[in-house]
Motif scaffolding. Structure first.
Motif, PDB file in Angstrom:
ATOM      1  N   LEU A  61      26.972   8.047 -20.742  1.00 51.01           N
ATOM      2  CA  LEU A  61      27.277   9.117 -21.693  1.00 51.01           C
ATOM      3  C   LEU A  61      26.459  10.214 -21.759  1.00 51.01           C
ATOM      4  O   LEU A  61      25.158  10.088 -21.297  1.00 51.01           O
ATOM      5  N   PRO A  62      26.907  11.258 -21.882  1.00 49.87           N
ATOM      6  CA  PRO A  62      26.451  12.646 -21.837  1.00 49.87           C
ATOM      7  C   PRO A  62      25.303  12.901 -22.828  1.00 49.87           C
ATOM      8  O   PRO A  62      24.275  13.808 -22.771  1.00 49.87           O
ATOM      9  N   GLY A  63      25.515  12.101 -23.758  1.00 50.02           N
ATOM     10  CA  GLY A  63      24.511  12.303 -25.301  1.00 50.02           C
ATOM     11  C   GLY A  63      23.102  11.571 -25.006  1.00 50.02           C
ATOM     12  O   GLY A  63      22.321  12.144 -25.554  1.00 50.02           O
ATOM     13  N   THR A  64      23.047  10.766 -24.003  1.00 57.48           N
ATOM     14  CA  THR A  64      21.928  10.045 -24.044  1.00 57.48           C
ATOM     15  C   THR A  64      20.828  10.533 -23.235  1.00 57.48           C
ATOM     16  O   THR A  64      21.334  11.561 -22.182  1.00 57.48           O
ATOM     17  N   TYR A  65      19.582  10.792 -23.465  1.00 52.77           N
ATOM     18  CA  TYR A  65      18.600  11.717 -22.749  1.00 52.77           C
ATOM     19  C   TYR A  65      17.611  10.589 -21.897  1.00 52.77           C
ATOM     20  O   TYR A  65      17.166  10.906 -20.738  1.00 52.77           O
ATOM     21  N   TYR A  66      17.355   9.489 -22.368  1.00 51.16           N
ATOM     22  CA  TYR A  66      16.271   8.601 -21.588  1.00 51.16           C
ATOM     23  C   TYR A  66      16.846   7.219 -21.735  1.00 51.16           C
ATOM     24  O   TYR A  66      16.932   6.705 -22.909  1.00 51.16           O
ATOM     25  N   VAL A  67      17.263   6.489 -20.645  1.00 50.31           N
ATOM     26  CA  VAL A  67      17.769   5.092 -20.997  1.00 50.31           C
ATOM     27  C   VAL A  67      17.124   4.313 -19.851  1.00 50.31           C
ATOM     28  O   VAL A  67      16.858   4.685 -18.864  1.00 50.31           O
ATOM     29  N   THR A  68      16.365   3.248 -20.401  1.00 48.24           N
ATOM     30  CA  THR A  68      15.567   2.399 -19.544  1.00 48.24           C
ATOM     31  C   THR A  68      15.981   1.061 -20.090  1.00 48.24           C
ATOM     32  O   THR A  68      16.242   0.738 -20.861  1.00 48.24           O
ATOM     33  N   ARG A  69      15.493  -0.044 -19.092  1.00 52.55           N
ATOM     34  CA  ARG A  69      15.599  -1.295 -19.419  1.00 52.55           C
ATOM     35  C   ARG A  69      13.937  -2.022 -19.026  1.00 52.55           C
ATOM     36  O   ARG A  69      13.707  -1.869 -17.826  1.00 52.55           O
ATOM     37  N   GLN A  70      13.421  -2.632 -19.951  1.00 51.19           N
ATOM     38  CA  GLN A  70      12.054  -3.090 -19.617  1.00 51.19           C
ATOM     39  C   GLN A  70      12.201  -4.719 -20.165  1.00 51.19           C
ATOM     40  O   GLN A  70      13.162  -5.223 -20.618  1.00 51.19           O
ATOM     41  N   SER A  71      10.897  -5.292 -19.849  1.00 50.47           N
ATOM     42  CA  SER A  71      10.795  -6.668 -20.595  1.00 50.47           C
ATOM     43  C   SER A  71       9.430  -6.883 -20.998  1.00 50.47           C
ATOM     44  O   SER A  71       8.682  -5.813 -20.842  1.00 50.47           O
ATOM     45  N   VAL A  72       9.169  -7.907 -21.801  1.00 47.05           N
ATOM     46  CA  VAL A  72       7.833  -7.889 -22.356  1.00 47.05           C
ATOM     47  C   VAL A  72       7.057  -9.479 -21.932  1.00 47.05           C
ATOM     48  O   VAL A  72       6.183  -9.892 -22.659  1.00 47.05           O
ATOM     49  N   HIS A  73       7.578  -9.908 -20.872  1.00 48.16           N
ATOM     50  CA  HIS A  73       7.019 -11.295 -20.608  1.00 48.16           C
ATOM     51  C   HIS A  73       5.844 -11.362 -19.707  1.00 48.16           C
ATOM     52  O   HIS A  73       5.153 -12.355 -19.893  1.00 48.16           O
ATOM     53  N   LYS A  74       5.438 -10.178 -19.356  1.00 48.95           N
ATOM     54  CA  LYS A  74       3.970 -10.303 -18.566  1.00 48.95           C
ATOM     55  C   LYS A  74       3.097  -8.896 -18.938  1.00 48.95           C
ATOM     56  O   LYS A  74       4.031  -8.079 -19.278  1.00 48.95           O
ATOM     57  N   PRO A  75       1.917  -9.108 -18.648  1.00 45.22           N
ATOM     58  CA  PRO A  75       1.219  -8.005 -19.215  1.00 45.22           C
ATOM     59  C   PRO A  75       1.498  -6.606 -18.676  1.00 45.22           C
ATOM     60  O   PRO A  75       1.564  -5.585 -19.331  1.00 45.22           O
ATOM     61  N   GLY A  76       1.982  -6.658 -17.084  1.00 41.62           N
ATOM     62  CA  GLY A  76       2.368  -5.250 -16.713  1.00 41.62           C
ATOM     63  C   GLY A  76       3.322  -5.084 -17.364  1.00 41.62           C
ATOM     64  O   GLY A  76       3.585  -3.639 -17.560  1.00 41.62           O
ATOM     65  N   ASN A  77       4.493  -5.572 -17.581  1.00 45.81           N
ATOM     66  CA  ASN A  77       5.770  -5.259 -18.266  1.00 45.81           C
ATOM     67  C   ASN A  77       5.657  -4.879 -19.570  1.00 45.81           C
ATOM     68  O   ASN A  77       6.423  -3.729 -20.201  1.00 45.81           O
TER      69      ASN A  77
END
Lengths: 74, 259
Positions: B180-196
């Protein structure tokens, strides 16, 4: 040569014993206690504090924020 | 200098490197042991504390497991009707453009009942941050199949695994909003490991900075676990997530602004 030493403090009453800190710890400092807290969870406890480097991995992955990490150079 | 130092000597305020954020309240969270919601709350609170925006942040809580989020973060929060958090965030941001506004939604809230609100808010380019916790099932109501349940995944309403011929395909919301043109920053993350967790923290940092510059909608998906809903121990559920969820929902940035 300077050596890094760390220490952790775990709030055992708020710990839910999920064990994520145990897998996150690179030096195997933490283990689950055979005793339970007032909620009935086997809380996490530091069994081998001598090898703790204060890397904060355990504290970062803790969902309940019960771990406080200290670090110093000796 | 002595090579040994006792634990008592290390535990001093000047040696403190990490503790629970001051933005978090002392209330014990109701989440199940090992739930990704808790970790995400902690990181969000840490970022708010580091940026010094505690007084100027307004959060919108959804309907779902994280409905009681206002008890845990010591910031202004507003409860929205099921799925309508982006609509409410739009209103708050337009009335108070100087505040930092974020919504925090699960997959049942954002990807099922609130699909329309999510897509239209992102398409309009509302200047808000949407945090989307994706654990592949409806966690609060007992682990039923959600739109985000991956193919073959067992849930309480798909005991033999999700069958595409009967239940259709899983929905990748992050891929959709990235187009979509309106989004500026789109990301997928996780929180299961310290690095993530560290990467996730950077992503929230960036998103609040873009919001300050009024760039458009920022969308962060967090692939998370649900130990109770998946009927696993927390450690097993993280391993299962890594082996099964992450190949279908690969981590990384989908839309990165050109600087």
């Amino acid at each position: 040569m300077a050596k890094i030493k760390g220490a952790i403090v775990i709030d055992k009453e708020k710990c839910k014993g999920c064990g994520l800190c145990i897998t996150a710890c690179p030096t195997e400092v933490i283990a689950l206690s055979p005793e339970v807290n007032s909620k009935g969870y086997n809380y996490a406890t530091a069994v081998n504090m001598d090898v703790c480097t204060g890397c904060t991995n355990c504290s970062l992955v803790c969902p309940d924020g019960v771990i406080t990490v200290y670090r110093t150079k000796i | 200098m002595a090579d040994t130092i006792s634990t008592k000597q290390i535990i001093k305020p000047e040696n403190l490197v990490h503790k629970k954020s001051a933005v978090m309240t002392d209330t014990t969270m109701h989440y199940c042991p090992g739930c990704g919601h808790g970790t995400t709350h902690q990181i969000l609170a840490e970022v708010i504390e580091e940026l010094g925006i505690q007084e100027n942040t307004i959060g919108i809580t959804p309907v779902g497991c994280s409905v009681f989020m206002y008890n845990y973060l010591n910031i202004d929060m507003q409860e929205a009707a099921h799925g309508r958090a982006p609509a409410l965030a739009t209103a708050i941001k337009r009335l108070m453009p100087d505040k930092y506004v974020f919504t925090y939604q699960g997959d049942g809230d954002l990807a099922a009942i609130g699909t329309a609100e999510t897509i239209h808010s992102c398409n309009r380019g509302e200047n808000i941050l949407i945090i989307f916790i994706n654990n592949g099932i409806y966690g609060m109501t007992g682990g039923q199949m959600a739109p985000t349940t991956i193919v073959g995944m067992k849930s309480s309403t798909t005991p033999y695994g999700r069958d595409v011929s009967l239940m259709g395909n899983p929905l990748k919301m992050t891929d959709i909003v990235a187009t979509l043109p309106g989004t500026y920053y789109v990301t997928r993350q996780s929180v299961h490991k310290p690095g993530n967790v560290r990467k996730m923290k950077k992503a929230i940092h960036k998103a609040f900075e873009y919001q300050k510059k009024k760039k458009g909608t920022c969308f962060i998906e967090v692939v998370s676990n649900c130990p109770s809903g998946w009927r696993m121990t927390p450690v097993e559920s993280n391993k299962w997530m890594e082996e099964n969820m992450l190949p279908f929902y690969p981590l990384g940035d989908f839309k990165v602004p050109e600087e």
